[in-house]
Scaffold this active site. Structure first.
Site: not given
Ligand code: NDP
Length: 260
Positions: A13, A63, A89, A142, A155
């Site tokens: 990610g 992933v 991530n 999270s 989640y």
């Molecule tokens: P975003 O939605 O901005 O980014 C999520 C990322 O995960 C993207 O790069 C996406 O790739 C990737 N992704 C999703 N599914 C897959 C998959 N099957 N295989 C590979 N990559 C995948 O989220 P955030 O940056 O906000 O979140 C990042 C992490 O932090 C996550 O685990 C989230 O749960 C956690 N988090 C976020 C919070 C927040 O407030 N933002 C709070 C707490 C935790 P693509 O774009 O190619 O789909």
């Protein structure tokens, strides 16, 4: 000499949000980067980092697919000679009342957020053992791994699971110089949070754009939302020599929102 020179950091990610902020931080500190995500956008993110002089490889990888995950880590090792740090991530969220939450949403969320973390750890460990250099595994949990919120049981379950697998792997790997730690971000302004603001906002009251977030930020002792850079700072610390003696831990980055 920069702190991560000669080290290879894999970030799933890594094309946007928190993952991209971590990529920027690690590359600024000299790391070679492997960015993985499902969308081709990861290539544009890698190109932007390359233009700053960073060594970056973009890999399309879901992933949840064990074959693709193995290929990701084998490619990282074949390209850069080692896997030193792996940041699990990638994550997804949906928000639904219990009667509307589908089995497909449950399975997809657990599959990306928990199984995906495990599969990436498993393949990273394989490469770390092969190199004999030890390594650092950093798993994205999270605030919902501490305190489940309303309308997201899937989640919350997926993120509580990340803490469990982090602790278990930390114990198994403790004598191999491979540390395993988890990060709990709070409210971080990314695409994921925009979705949360919109859907929770609609379900919890008549909130306009950003109004729910603004009201929740009032509950944060530091009175501000977090940034990807806030999370990246902790990831860089956990990947550094300063964290040599830290394993099996889960650390909040949330301005004091949750103090347990
Ligand atoms: P975003 O939605 O901005 O980014 C999520 C990322 O995960 C993207 O790069 C996406 O790739 C990737 N992704 C999703 N599914 C897959 C998959 N099957 N295989 C590979 N990559 C995948 O989220 P955030 O940056 O906000 O979140 C990042 C992490 O932090 C996550 O685990 C989230 O749960 C956690 N988090 C976020 C919070 C927040 O407030 N933002 C709070 C707490 C935790 P693509 O774009 O190619 O789909």
């Amino acid at each position: 000499m920069k702190r991560f020179e000669g080290k290879t950091v894999v970030i799933t990610g890594g094309n946007k949000g928190i993952g991209l902020a971590m990529a920027e931080r690690f590359s600024a500190e000299g790391a070679r980067l492997v960015l993985a995500s499902v969308e081709a956008q990861v290539e544009a993110a890698a190109d932007a980092l390359k233009s700053t002089g960073a060594q970056v490889l973009a890999v399309l990888c879901d992933v949840t697919d064990p074959v693709a995950v193995r290929r990701l880590y084998e490619t990282a090792d074949a390209t850069f000679g080692s896997v030193d740090v792996s940041v699990q991530n990638a994550g997804i969220i949906t928000i639904a009342k219990v009667e509307d939450l589908t089995e497909q949403e449950w399975d997809a969320t657990l599959s990306v957020n928990t199984k995906g973390v495990f599969l990436c750890c498993q393949e990273a460990i394989r490469q770390m053992r092969k190199s004999g250099r030890g390594g650092r595994l950093i798993n994205m949990a999270s605030g919902q791994a501490r305190d489940g919120f309303i309308y997201t049981p899937h989640y919350a379950a997926s993120k509580f699971g990340v803490i469990g697998l982090t602790q278990s792997l930390a114990k198994e790997l403790a004598q191999e110089n491979i540390t395993v730690n988890a990060i709990c971000p709070g409210i971080i302004k990314t695409d994921m949070w925009d979705y949360n603001d919109r859907v929770w906002g609609r379900m919890l009251g008549d909130y306009g754009p950003s109004e729910l977030m603004a009201s929740w930020v009032q509950n944060i002792p530091m009175k501000r939302a977090g940034t990807g850079q806030d999370v990246a700072g902790l990831a860089a610390f956990l990947a550094s020599e300063d964290a040599d003696y830290i394993t099996g831990q889960t650390i909040n980055v949330d301005g004091g929102l949750i103090m347990s």
